[in-house]
Motif scaffolding. Structure first.
Motif, PDB file in Angstrom:
ATOM      1  N   GLU A   6     -38.627  24.781   7.472  1.00  0.00           N
ATOM      2  CA  GLU A   6     -38.730  23.577   8.285  1.00  0.00           C
ATOM      3  C   GLU A   6     -39.044  22.364   7.414  1.00  0.00           C
ATOM      4  O   GLU A   6     -39.658  22.487   6.349  1.00  0.00           O
ATOM      5  N   SER A   7     -38.645  21.211   7.901  1.00  0.00           N
ATOM      6  CA  SER A   7     -39.004  19.944   7.269  1.00  0.00           C
ATOM      7  C   SER A   7     -39.016  18.866   8.333  1.00  0.00           C
ATOM      8  O   SER A   7     -38.529  19.082   9.455  1.00  0.00           O
ATOM      9  N   GLY A   9     -41.856  17.160   9.426  1.00  0.00           N
ATOM     10  CA  GLY A   9     -43.128  16.901  10.081  1.00  0.00           C
ATOM     11  C   GLY A   9     -43.808  15.675   9.503  1.00  0.00           C
ATOM     12  O   GLY A   9     -43.368  15.107   8.510  1.00  0.00           O
ATOM     13  N   LEU A  20     -37.423  17.200  13.472  1.00  0.00           N
ATOM     14  CA  LEU A  20     -37.657  18.368  12.629  1.00  0.00           C
ATOM     15  C   LEU A  20     -36.331  19.038  12.302  1.00  0.00           C
ATOM     16  O   LEU A  20     -35.445  19.123  13.159  1.00  0.00           O
ATOM     17  N   CYS A  22     -34.447  22.544  10.440  1.00  0.00           N
ATOM     18  CA  CYS A  22     -34.626  23.945  10.054  1.00  0.00           C
ATOM     19  C   CYS A  22     -33.411  24.338   9.227  1.00  0.00           C
ATOM     20  O   CYS A  22     -32.285  24.330   9.733  1.00  0.00           O
ATOM     21  N   TYR A  95     -42.863  25.678  14.100  1.00  0.00           N
ATOM     22  CA  TYR A  95     -42.114  26.726  13.412  1.00  0.00           C
ATOM     23  C   TYR A  95     -40.714  26.861  14.003  1.00  0.00           C
ATOM     24  O   TYR A  95     -40.556  26.805  15.225  1.00  0.00           O
ATOM     25  N   THR A 117     -44.214  23.386   9.780  1.00  0.00           N
ATOM     26  CA  THR A 117     -44.400  22.006   9.346  1.00  0.00           C
ATOM     27  C   THR A 117     -45.385  21.327  10.302  1.00  0.00           C
ATOM     28  O   THR A 117     -45.299  21.502  11.515  1.00  0.00           O
ATOM     29  N   GLN A 118     -46.318  20.569   9.734  1.00  0.00           N
ATOM     30  CA  GLN A 118     -47.383  19.978  10.524  1.00  0.00           C
ATOM     31  C   GLN A 118     -46.905  18.702  11.218  1.00  0.00           C
ATOM     32  O   GLN A 118     -46.309  17.823  10.582  1.00  0.00           O
TER      33      GLN A 118
END
Length: 123
Positions: A6-7, A9, A20, A22, A95, A117-118
């Motif tokens: 993931e990216s 966040g 987001l 994936c 997620y 990712t937060q």
């Protein structure tokens, strides 16, 4: 096998947006359901959205309907979750996950998971 990452966040104010992504590797992504889940501190992992392998079926949790959109591009082995009108209660680790055996939002039915990712939404 599928590996997911993931990216996208970050931290936003309430009412803001994030997208987001994936990224998947492996040869079964295009035949797998793609799901998004989130887990807030001290809470169980919860379903957010899913999309079938052919993109013909989408399901979103009631709490995000009208604000989040899920999509995928099998040719690029990617998926995305567009999140608009974010709320502070959306603060969590998000997620992406893949399943070849489920079209439901049950975490235990997903075999492959990214590292998360937060997302932090401030009021």
């Amino acid at each position: 096998q599928v590996q997911l990452a993931e990216s996208g966040g970050g931290s936003v104010q309430a009412g803001g947006s994030l997208r987001l992504s994936c990224a998947a590797s492996g040869d079964i992504f295009s035949s797998s359901t793609l799901g998004w889940f989130r887990q807030a501190p001290g809470k169980e992992r919860e379903f957010v959205a899913l999309i079938s392998f052919s993109s013909t079926y989408r399901l979103l949790a009631e709490s995000v309907q009208g604000r989040f959109t899920i999509s995928r591009d099998n040719a690029k082995n990617t998926g995305a979750l567009q999140m608009n009108s974010l709320k502070p209660e959306g603060t969590a680790i998000y997620y992406c996950a893949a399943s070849r055996r489920s079209i439901r939002g049950v975490p235990g039915e997903y075999d492959y998971w990214g590292q998360g990712t937060q997302v932090t939404v401030s009021s």
